[in-house]
Design a protein around this motif. Sequence first.
Motif, mmCIF file in Angstrom:
data_model
loop_
_atom_site.group_PDB
_atom_site.id
_atom_site.type_symbol
_atom_site.label_atom_id
_atom_site.label_comp_id
_atom_site.label_asym_id
_atom_site.label_seq_id
_atom_site.Cartn_x
_atom_site.Cartn_y
_atom_site.Cartn_z
ATOM 1 N N GLN A 159 -7.022 75.059 10.710
ATOM 2 C CA GLN A 159 -5.900 74.579 10.803
ATOM 3 C C GLN A 159 -4.576 75.379 10.919
ATOM 4 O O GLN A 159 -4.036 75.104 11.857
ATOM 5 C CB GLN A 159 -6.021 73.173 9.874
ATOM 6 N N PHE B 95 -10.770 76.852 17.671
ATOM 7 C CA PHE B 95 -11.113 77.617 16.139
ATOM 8 C C PHE B 95 -12.132 76.909 15.650
ATOM 9 O O PHE B 95 -12.220 75.482 15.038
ATOM 10 C CB PHE B 95 -9.822 77.595 15.370
ATOM 11 N N CYS C 259 -4.580 78.533 11.938
ATOM 12 C CA CYS C 259 -4.607 79.702 12.847
ATOM 13 C C CYS C 259 -4.051 78.633 14.326
ATOM 14 O O CYS C 259 -3.561 79.075 15.105
ATOM 15 C CB CYS C 259 -5.857 80.004 12.951
ATOM 16 N N SER C 260 -4.631 77.333 14.283
ATOM 17 C CA SER C 260 -4.409 76.527 15.342
ATOM 18 C C SER C 260 -2.837 76.285 15.639
ATOM 19 O O SER C 260 -2.312 76.079 16.852
ATOM 20 C CB SER C 260 -5.012 75.100 15.522
ATOM 21 N N THR C 261 -1.919 76.340 14.386
ATOM 22 C CA THR C 261 -0.553 75.941 14.643
ATOM 23 C C THR C 261 0.294 77.425 14.535
ATOM 24 O O THR C 261 1.065 77.325 15.112
ATOM 25 C CB THR C 261 -0.209 75.321 13.115
ATOM 26 N N ALA D 282 -12.363 82.305 16.303
ATOM 27 C CA ALA D 282 -11.316 82.120 17.327
ATOM 28 C C ALA D 282 -11.833 82.548 18.935
ATOM 29 O O ALA D 282 -12.286 83.653 18.829
ATOM 30 C CB ALA D 282 -10.246 82.762 16.827
ATOM 31 N N ASP E 250 -13.508 71.955 13.278
ATOM 32 C CA ASP E 250 -12.869 72.564 14.432
ATOM 33 C C ASP E 250 -11.474 72.351 14.603
ATOM 34 O O ASP E 250 -11.039 71.262 14.126
ATOM 35 C CB ASP E 250 -13.461 72.076 15.655
ATOM 36 N N ALA E 251 -10.787 73.204 15.265
ATOM 37 C CA ALA E 251 -9.400 73.005 15.579
ATOM 38 C C ALA E 251 -9.035 73.706 16.786
ATOM 39 O O ALA E 251 -9.817 74.316 17.440
ATOM 40 C CB ALA E 251 -8.313 73.342 14.528
ATOM 41 N N HIS E 252 -7.887 73.243 17.503
ATOM 42 C CA HIS E 252 -7.759 73.653 18.717
ATOM 43 C C HIS E 252 -6.224 73.792 19.028
ATOM 44 O O HIS E 252 -5.310 73.314 18.277
ATOM 45 C CB HIS E 252 -8.336 73.007 19.929
ATOM 46 N N THR E 253 -5.760 74.657 20.117
ATOM 47 C CA THR E 253 -4.539 74.615 20.584
ATOM 48 C C THR E 253 -4.167 74.747 22.146
ATOM 49 O O THR E 253 -5.022 75.643 22.923
ATOM 50 C CB THR E 253 -3.736 75.981 20.041
#
Length: 430
Positions: free
Chosen positions: A126, A116, A128-130, A182, A95-98
């Motif tokens: 990762q 994400f 896409c989170s950035t 997403a 998982d990743a996040h923003t």
Amino acid sequence: MRTARRASAVEVPSFLRQLVRETEKMVTFFFKGGQVEQHADDDSESEEDNDDVEEIPSPYLERPMLQKHTAEGECKWGVSYALASMQGWRAQMEDAHTCMPEMTEGLPNWSYFAVFDGHAGNTVAQYCSTHLLDHILATGGITAEEKVEKVKDSIRDGFLGIDRHMQQLARNSGWDRSGSTAAAVMISPRNIYFINCGDSRTFLCRNGQVVFYTEDHKPCNPREKERIQNAGGSVTLQRINGSLAVSRALGDFTFKEVEWRTQTEQLVSPEPEIYDLERSPSDEFLVVACDGVWDAISNEELCAFVHNRLSVCDDLREVCSQVIDLCLYKGSLDNMSIIIVCFNGSPQVTPEALQREAKLEQLIDLKVKEIIQVIRSQNEEPDLLYVMKFLATENIPGLPPGGGITSKRDCVIAAYQKYSAAFRTVEPVV
């Protein structure tokens, strides 16, 4: 202004070992080939039989990873947020996040939050989170004037743009074969934009009720299935070609190789669905979470649980952590990430709610004491798993809606440890 306390990091390994025993058996049976422990006499035969069999690494751990990443923040115009994520039973955290409570200098009254959920690796999640928000803003359609259709077109074009860009990077740089769903919200002074690509999900709570939620993109959905079949694929076991369980995602480029079809006509589409909803003074909170959360709890249950917890806990990170713990003990085997975004109308801690919570915990304490007394009277050792199961059958008024006795496990643990020690038989000294 909502005050904050540091979320508790205390773990109880003995409780975990007992409470997840049945879940471990389920994981072993369903995801590790149904293997059972063998006797020593069978070892040599087993080794000979498996000499030519390549062992496939399990995507699951023997024990869940309980460490959480938490964060919180707020913006000048009244939005506060917190997030929590945990690896759980999965062998890798994908998982990743923003979280951007103030989106850009040019749009200080806009916010953006996204989760994400990666699969087959974490590279796409990762990246896409950035970079996803940059691709959305680069389209130029999001301005202070806020023309709704232009905002939605910019979000869509940003998704398609980053997917094309990542596909080129994957070819040139040897990326893994990962993909990512997403789910996001973009909040302007006037509207909330709900963004979804895949099976992560977001909802809005207004006046204590779910008033909007995004729809999951699954291969068995009629519209998704039609696109998949038109692209030459099939839906087997509710998966694309029997493999991928989501029908829309960023990345997953091995499912996007029909050259004569457009991006949105491939087996897997990177096109998000975008919905706009006018903001209201009655708006309470937004939830953005990956499917590891939704595997264990429904929209309505989670809405009721968060609404209830906000009235007794002023640490939003702790509320996020409680949701993840609840989903873990309700059986979720996936990574879990959740973002809760609170508006000015969100529930606040009240003395009355705190008093009700204290009475509930006193009642639980008393019931645990009674259970252990009965067990001790039968000269048996009290088992925490038994205590939890027994409490689950009891009619206990005031339990958190959507959470039940599972969400009060810390209270049960404390009482169990206290009364187990108090009633422990002391051997006479000779």
